[in-house]
Design a protein around this motif. Structure first.
Motif, mmCIF file in Angstrom:
data_model
loop_
_atom_site.group_PDB
_atom_site.id
_atom_site.type_symbol
_atom_site.label_atom_id
_atom_site.label_comp_id
_atom_site.label_asym_id
_atom_site.label_seq_id
_atom_site.Cartn_x
_atom_site.Cartn_y
_atom_site.Cartn_z
ATOM 1 N N THR A 11 44.423 89.691 6.270
ATOM 2 C CA THR A 11 43.434 90.144 5.293
ATOM 3 C C THR A 11 43.475 89.213 4.083
ATOM 4 N N ILE A 63 38.078 96.298 3.818
ATOM 5 C CA ILE A 63 39.272 97.003 4.288
ATOM 6 C C ILE A 63 39.375 98.425 3.743
ATOM 7 N N THR A 121 44.639 99.242 7.537
ATOM 8 C CA THR A 121 44.909 98.194 8.528
ATOM 9 C C THR A 121 46.192 98.473 9.305
#
Length: 273
Positions: A11, A63, A121
């Motif tokens: 990320t 996210i 995540t």
């Protein structure tokens, strides 16, 4: 973990430390699923990889959106055949103001990106990671997790939560093949303030000069930070501290928390004026 042949979901891969880690991993023979909110940033990461760009797949994702994140593992496996590691590097800071001057929507944005984005995540990728013969989970906290910075109280709180989450996951995953690494960067020469939408690059430069009484504050380069993160993955390190500032403040915070807080306050208080 041996990098060659492994697949890394990262990320924040469209800029800063995330980009540098992605570039260095593909140089070592890894493959990367680059995750970021910025399509242009991801395209630049691929461009900078040059001939190694074919080893990078790009995934535009928010996210904080749980549904988008939940779809990522399948998309990455479709692109690369597997996923061996998750690196949570994306993060934002708050405006340099006291908590009393932060609106709730600004507070929620920092919490959603830094903490919920990390949790989203991890929840999405962990079922895949525990099935791999060798896997890694990296979470990037901050020196602000243990050294209280005036004007970054909410940011520091989220990073302290991320740090404790990483330590708890390490304990939960003992006996599995998943190595959990916590990362504590000090001042890194990235555009995090601009990328967080809290100030322009010019304002960030002026702020750094103000904090250093006109002298540019010493920072660790994103390239060096990336190198240390990649090395930590290879070694399966428990925690790493990036920069002399992060290392020094970690020690001082353990020995004398009040003295550490006073030192940080003396260096940063003018930013609130």
């Amino acid at each position: 973990m041996q990098i060659n042949g492994k697949v890394f979901a990262i990320t924040g891969a469209g800029n800063g430390m995330g980009r540098e880690v992605a570039l260095q991993l593909v140089e070592k023979g890894g493959r990367v699923a680059a995750l970021d909110l910025s399509e242009a940033g991801l395209a630049e990461t691929v461009r900078l990889a040059g001939a190694k760009g074919d080893a990078i797949s790009t995934h535009v994702v928010d996210i904080t959106d749980r549904a988008q994140v939940a779809a990522l593992p399948a998309a990455i496996i479709a692109a690369h055949g597997q996923v061996d590691a998750l690196l949570n590097i994306a993060g934002i800071i708050q405006r340099f103001v006291p908590v009393a001057q932060l609106d709730f929507d600004q507070i929620e944005r920092v919490v959603n990106v830094n903490l919920w984005g990390t949790i989203n995540t991890i929840k999405a990728f962990l079922p895949e990671l525990v099935q791999r013969p060798d896997a890694a989970l990296v979470t990037v906290a901050s020196m602000g997790a243990y050294a209280p910075v005036p004007g970054q109280s909410v940011y520091g709180a989220t990073k302290a939560a991320v740090a404790q989450l990483s330590r708890s996951l390490h304990s939960e995953l003992m006996g599995t093949k998943v190595a959990v690494t916590g990362v504590f960067p000090g001042a890194i020469g990235t555009n995090i303030a601009a990328n967080s939408g809290v100030m322009t690059a010019a304002e960030m430069e002026a702020m750094a000069a103000k904090a250093g009484d006109g002298k540019q504050r010493k920072t660790t380069s994103p390239q060096e930070a990336g190198r240390q993160i990649v090395e930590a993955i290879e070694r399966g390190s428990y925690e790493i501290f990036i920069g002399q500032d992060a290392t020094f403040m970690s020690r001082l915070s353990r020995l004398s928390p009040k003295r550490a807080a006073a030192l940080i306050h003396s260096q940063m208080k003018d930013l609130l004026g």
